[in-house]
Write a protein that holds these residues in place. Structure first.
Motif, short mmCIF file in Angstrom:
data_model
loop_
_atom_site.label_atom_id
_atom_site.label_comp_id
_atom_site.label_asym_id
_atom_site.label_seq_id
_atom_site.Cartn_x
_atom_site.Cartn_y
_atom_site.Cartn_z
N ALA A 24 -12.59 -13.39 5.29
CA ALA A 24 -12.32 -13.03 3.90
C ALA A 24 -11.39 -14.07 3.27
O ALA A 24 -10.46 -14.54 3.91
N GLU A 25 -11.65 -14.42 2.03
CA GLU A 25 -10.83 -15.38 1.29
C GLU A 25 -9.53 -14.72 0.83
O GLU A 25 -9.49 -13.53 0.53
N ARG A 26 -8.48 -15.53 0.76
CA ARG A 26 -7.17 -15.03 0.34
C ARG A 26 -7.23 -14.41 -1.06
O ARG A 26 -6.62 -13.39 -1.33
N MET A 27 -7.99 -15.04 -1.96
CA MET A 27 -8.10 -14.52 -3.32
C MET A 27 -8.72 -13.11 -3.32
O MET A 27 -8.31 -12.25 -4.09
N ASP A 28 -9.71 -12.89 -2.46
CA ASP A 28 -10.31 -11.56 -2.35
C ASP A 28 -9.29 -10.54 -1.84
O ASP A 28 -9.27 -9.40 -2.29
N LEU A 29 -8.46 -10.98 -0.90
CA LEU A 29 -7.42 -10.09 -0.37
C LEU A 29 -6.39 -9.76 -1.44
O LEU A 29 -5.93 -8.61 -1.54
N LEU A 30 -6.03 -10.74 -2.24
CA LEU A 30 -5.08 -10.50 -3.33
C LEU A 30 -5.64 -9.49 -4.33
O LEU A 30 -4.91 -8.65 -4.86
N GLU A 31 -6.94 -9.55 -4.58
CA GLU A 31 -7.58 -8.59 -5.49
C GLU A 31 -7.66 -7.20 -4.86
O GLU A 31 -7.47 -6.20 -5.55
N GLU A 32 -7.97 -7.14 -3.58
CA GLU A 32 -8.12 -5.86 -2.88
C GLU A 32 -6.78 -5.15 -2.70
O GLU A 32 -6.69 -3.93 -2.76
N PHE A 33 -5.72 -5.93 -2.46
CA PHE A 33 -4.40 -5.38 -2.15
C PHE A 33 -3.39 -5.73 -3.24
O PHE A 33 -2.34 -6.30 -2.96
N THR A 34 -3.70 -5.36 -4.46
CA THR A 34 -2.85 -5.72 -5.60
C THR A 34 -1.45 -5.12 -5.49
O THR A 34 -0.50 -5.68 -6.05
N GLU A 35 -1.31 -4.02 -4.76
CA GLU A 35 -0.01 -3.36 -4.66
C GLU A 35 0.92 -4.04 -3.65
O GLU A 35 2.11 -3.75 -3.62
N LEU A 36 0.39 -4.93 -2.82
CA LEU A 36 1.20 -5.61 -1.82
C LEU A 36 1.72 -6.95 -2.33
O LEU A 36 1.07 -7.60 -3.14
N GLU A 37 2.86 -7.34 -1.83
CA GLU A 37 3.39 -8.66 -2.14
C GLU A 37 2.60 -9.69 -1.36
O GLU A 37 2.05 -9.39 -0.28
#
Length: 70
Positions: A24-37
């Motif tokens: 998984a790409e980091r950008m996808d993870l940032l979108e999926e886990f918006t509540e995490l830092e």
């Protein structure tokens, strides 16, 4: 508080990798886990990379290695 943490990122990446054979790409993870830092997302990525053998235990997130002291 959502209750999600870096282990959720790790598990998401693991499931994605098993299902698709790709990481998984980091950008996808940032979108999926918006509540995490972003640091917590990076921790999940690091755990996943350790699990698949991509990263050595001495590695730091930027891909370099810590120098061993004598």
């Amino acid at each position: 508080m959502s209750g999600r943490n870096y282990w959720h990122v790790y598990n998401y990446m693991r499931r994605h990798y098993i299902a698709t054979g790709t990481v998984a790409e980091r950008m996808d993870l940032l979108e999926e886990f918006t509540e995490l830092e972003s640091g917590e997302i990076d921790e999940g990525i690091a755990e996943f990379e350790l699990a698949i053998g991509k990263r050595k235990r001495e590695a730091v997130p930027d891909g370099t290695f810590k120098a061993e002291s004598d």
